[in-house]
Design a protein around this motif. Structure first.
Motif, PDB file in Angstrom:
ATOM      1  N   ALA A  48      49.987 -31.232  48.928  1.00  0.00           N
ATOM      2  CA  ALA A  48      49.551 -32.000  47.753  1.00  0.00           C
ATOM      3  C   ALA A  48      48.128 -31.637  47.328  1.00  0.00           C
ATOM      4  N   LYS A  49      47.241 -31.424  48.271  1.00  0.00           N
ATOM      5  CA  LYS A  49      45.855 -31.085  47.926  1.00  0.00           C
ATOM      6  C   LYS A  49      45.781 -29.744  47.188  1.00  0.00           C
ATOM      7  N   LEU A  50      46.524 -28.766  47.679  1.00  0.00           N
ATOM      8  CA  LEU A  50      46.563 -27.461  47.010  1.00  0.00           C
ATOM      9  C   LEU A  50      47.233 -27.578  45.652  1.00  0.00           C
ATOM     10  N   ALA A  51      48.278 -28.400  45.551  1.00  0.00           N
ATOM     11  CA  ALA A  51      48.940 -28.625  44.261  1.00  0.00           C
ATOM     12  C   ALA A  51      47.958 -29.205  43.253  1.00  0.00           C
ATOM     13  N   GLY A  52      47.100 -30.125  43.701  1.00  0.00           N
ATOM     14  CA  GLY A  52      46.087 -30.703  42.817  1.00  0.00           C
ATOM     15  C   GLY A  52      45.094 -29.656  42.325  1.00  0.00           C
ATOM     16  N   ILE A  53      44.699 -28.773  43.226  1.00  0.00           N
ATOM     17  CA  ILE A  53      43.765 -27.704  42.845  1.00  0.00           C
ATOM     18  C   ILE A  53      44.423 -26.760  41.846  1.00  0.00           C
ATOM     19  N   LEU A  54      45.666 -26.373  42.131  1.00  0.00           N
ATOM     20  CA  LEU A  54      46.384 -25.481  41.214  1.00  0.00           C
ATOM     21  C   LEU A  54      46.592 -26.134  39.855  1.00  0.00           C
ATOM     22  N   TRP A  55      46.882 -27.438  39.859  1.00  0.00           N
ATOM     23  CA  TRP A  55      47.069 -28.171  38.606  1.00  0.00           C
ATOM     24  C   TRP A  55      45.787 -28.130  37.773  1.00  0.00           C
ATOM     25  N   ARG A  56      44.652 -28.383  38.416  1.00  0.00           N
ATOM     26  CA  ARG A  56      43.368 -28.374  37.692  1.00  0.00           C
ATOM     27  C   ARG A  56      43.014 -26.981  37.186  1.00  0.00           C
ATOM     28  N   LEU A  57      43.270 -25.964  37.996  1.00  0.00           N
ATOM     29  CA  LEU A  57      43.010 -24.596  37.544  1.00  0.00           C
ATOM     30  C   LEU A  57      43.901 -24.220  36.362  1.00  0.00           C
ATOM     31  N   GLY A  58      45.157 -24.615  36.430  1.00  0.00           N
ATOM     32  CA  GLY A  58      46.059 -24.354  35.305  1.00  0.00           C
ATOM     33  C   GLY A  58      45.631 -25.087  34.047  1.00  0.00           C
ATOM     34  N   SER A  59      45.193 -26.337  34.206  1.00  0.00           N
ATOM     35  CA  SER A  59      44.710 -27.115  33.056  1.00  0.00           C
ATOM     36  C   SER A  59      43.471 -26.470  32.449  1.00  0.00           C
ATOM     37  N   ALA A  60      42.568 -26.006  33.299  1.00  0.00           N
ATOM     38  CA  ALA A  60      41.359 -25.341  32.807  1.00  0.00           C
ATOM     39  C   ALA A  60      41.716 -24.058  32.065  1.00  0.00           C
ATOM     40  N   ALA A  61      42.672 -23.300  32.589  1.00  0.00           N
ATOM     41  CA  ALA A  61      43.076 -22.053  31.937  1.00  0.00           C
ATOM     42  C   ALA A  61      43.684 -22.328  30.567  1.00  0.00           C
ATOM     43  N   VAL A  62      44.543 -23.339  30.479  1.00  0.00           N
ATOM     44  CA  VAL A  62      45.150 -23.686  29.188  1.00  0.00           C
ATOM     45  C   VAL A  62      44.072 -24.117  28.198  1.00  0.00           C
ATOM     46  N   PHE A  63      43.115 -24.928  28.664  1.00  0.00           N
ATOM     47  CA  PHE A  63      42.030 -25.372  27.791  1.00  0.00           C
ATOM     48  C   PHE A  63      41.217 -24.184  27.280  1.00  0.00           C
ATOM     49  N   LEU A  64      40.815 -23.290  28.188  1.00  0.00           N
ATOM     50  CA  LEU A  64      39.981 -22.164  27.780  1.00  0.00           C
ATOM     51  C   LEU A  64      40.722 -21.198  26.857  1.00  0.00           C
ATOM     52  N   LEU A  65      41.994 -20.961  27.130  1.00  0.00           N
ATOM     53  CA  LEU A  65      42.774 -20.091  26.235  1.00  0.00           C
ATOM     54  C   LEU A  65      42.949 -20.726  24.859  1.00  0.00           C
ATOM     55  N   GLY A  66      43.173 -22.033  24.839  1.00  0.00           N
ATOM     56  CA  GLY A  66      43.295 -22.731  23.560  1.00  0.00           C
ATOM     57  C   GLY A  66      41.996 -22.714  22.774  1.00  0.00           C
ATOM     58  N   LEU A  67      40.888 -22.928  23.470  1.00  0.00           N
ATOM     59  CA  LEU A  67      39.581 -22.888  22.809  1.00  0.00           C
ATOM     60  C   LEU A  67      39.298 -21.496  22.252  1.00  0.00           C
ATOM     61  N   ARG A  68      39.594 -20.482  23.039  1.00  0.00           N
ATOM     62  CA  ARG A  68      39.383 -19.118  22.566  1.00  0.00           C
ATOM     63  C   ARG A  68      40.239 -18.815  21.337  1.00  0.00           C
ATOM     64  N   SER A  69      41.494 -19.247  21.361  1.00  0.00           N
ATOM     65  CA  SER A  69      42.383 -19.025  20.214  1.00  0.00           C
ATOM     66  C   SER A  69      41.880 -19.762  18.979  1.00  0.00           C
ATOM     67  N   LEU A  70      41.423 -20.992  19.173  1.00  0.00           N
ATOM     68  CA  LEU A  70      40.878 -21.771  18.060  1.00  0.00           C
ATOM     69  C   LEU A  70      39.658 -21.083  17.461  1.00  0.00           C
ATOM     70  N   LEU A  71      38.755 -20.618  18.308  1.00  0.00           N
ATOM     71  CA  LEU A  71      37.554 -19.954  17.809  1.00  0.00           C
ATOM     72  C   LEU A  71      37.885 -18.660  17.080  1.00  0.00           C
ATOM     73  N   ARG A  72      38.814 -17.904  17.614  1.00  0.00           N
ATOM     74  CA  ARG A  72      39.200 -16.644  16.962  1.00  0.00           C
ATOM     75  C   ARG A  72      39.847 -16.887  15.606  1.00  0.00           C
ATOM     76  N   ALA A  73      40.640 -17.957  15.500  1.00  0.00           N
ATOM     77  CA  ALA A  73      41.377 -18.222  14.266  1.00  0.00           C
ATOM     78  C   ALA A  73      40.515 -18.872  13.191  1.00  0.00           C
ATOM     79  N   THR A  74      39.459 -19.563  13.581  1.00  0.00           N
ATOM     80  CA  THR A  74      38.708 -20.335  12.592  1.00  0.00           C
ATOM     81  C   THR A  74      37.298 -19.842  12.318  1.00  0.00           C
ATOM     82  N   LEU A  75      36.638 -19.266  13.312  1.00  0.00           N
ATOM     83  CA  LEU A  75      35.244 -18.863  13.128  1.00  0.00           C
ATOM     84  C   LEU A  75      35.052 -17.393  13.494  1.00  0.00           C
TER      85      LEU A  75
END
Length: 97
Positions: A48-75
């Motif tokens: 469970a502890k490793l699952a929590g770490i993987l979950w947070r890393l995956g969430s961070a990756a999705v956030f950063l990829l989304g932010l990068r896509s937003l910046l590329r598309a708008t600014l």
């Protein structure tokens, strides 16, 4: 402060062909649509502890990829400007991760 336990329990129930939406004492209700549940089953393969770490890393990756896509598309920003926006945004988003 994590939802991983909810997802692990739902995935374990799904693997056992049980109702994933039953209430379990001490854990909030699982509220995702049925199609999401099989995608969560890899979380049951690690502690469970490793699952929590993987979950947070995956969430961070999705956030950063989304932010990068937003910046590329708008600014039209340079690489340095994009990096500055990301570095200024990440501390604000950490509490959500």
């Amino acid at each position: 402060g994590t939802v991983v336990n909810i997802y692990i329990l739902a995935a374990e129930r799904w693997l056992a062909s049980e109702n994933v939406y039953l209430w379990h004492p001490g854990i909030d209700l699982y509220r995702n649509p049925p199609g999401v549940t099989p995608l969560l089953t890899p979380l049951t393969l690690v502690p469970a502890k490793l699952a929590g770490i993987l979950w947070r890393l995956g969430s961070a990756a999705v956030f950063l990829l989304g932010l990068r896509s937003l910046l590329r598309a708008t600014l039209p920003l340079s690489t340095n400007q994009t990096a500055a926006v990301v570095l200024l945004t990440v501390p604000l988003a950490l509490a959500s991760l």
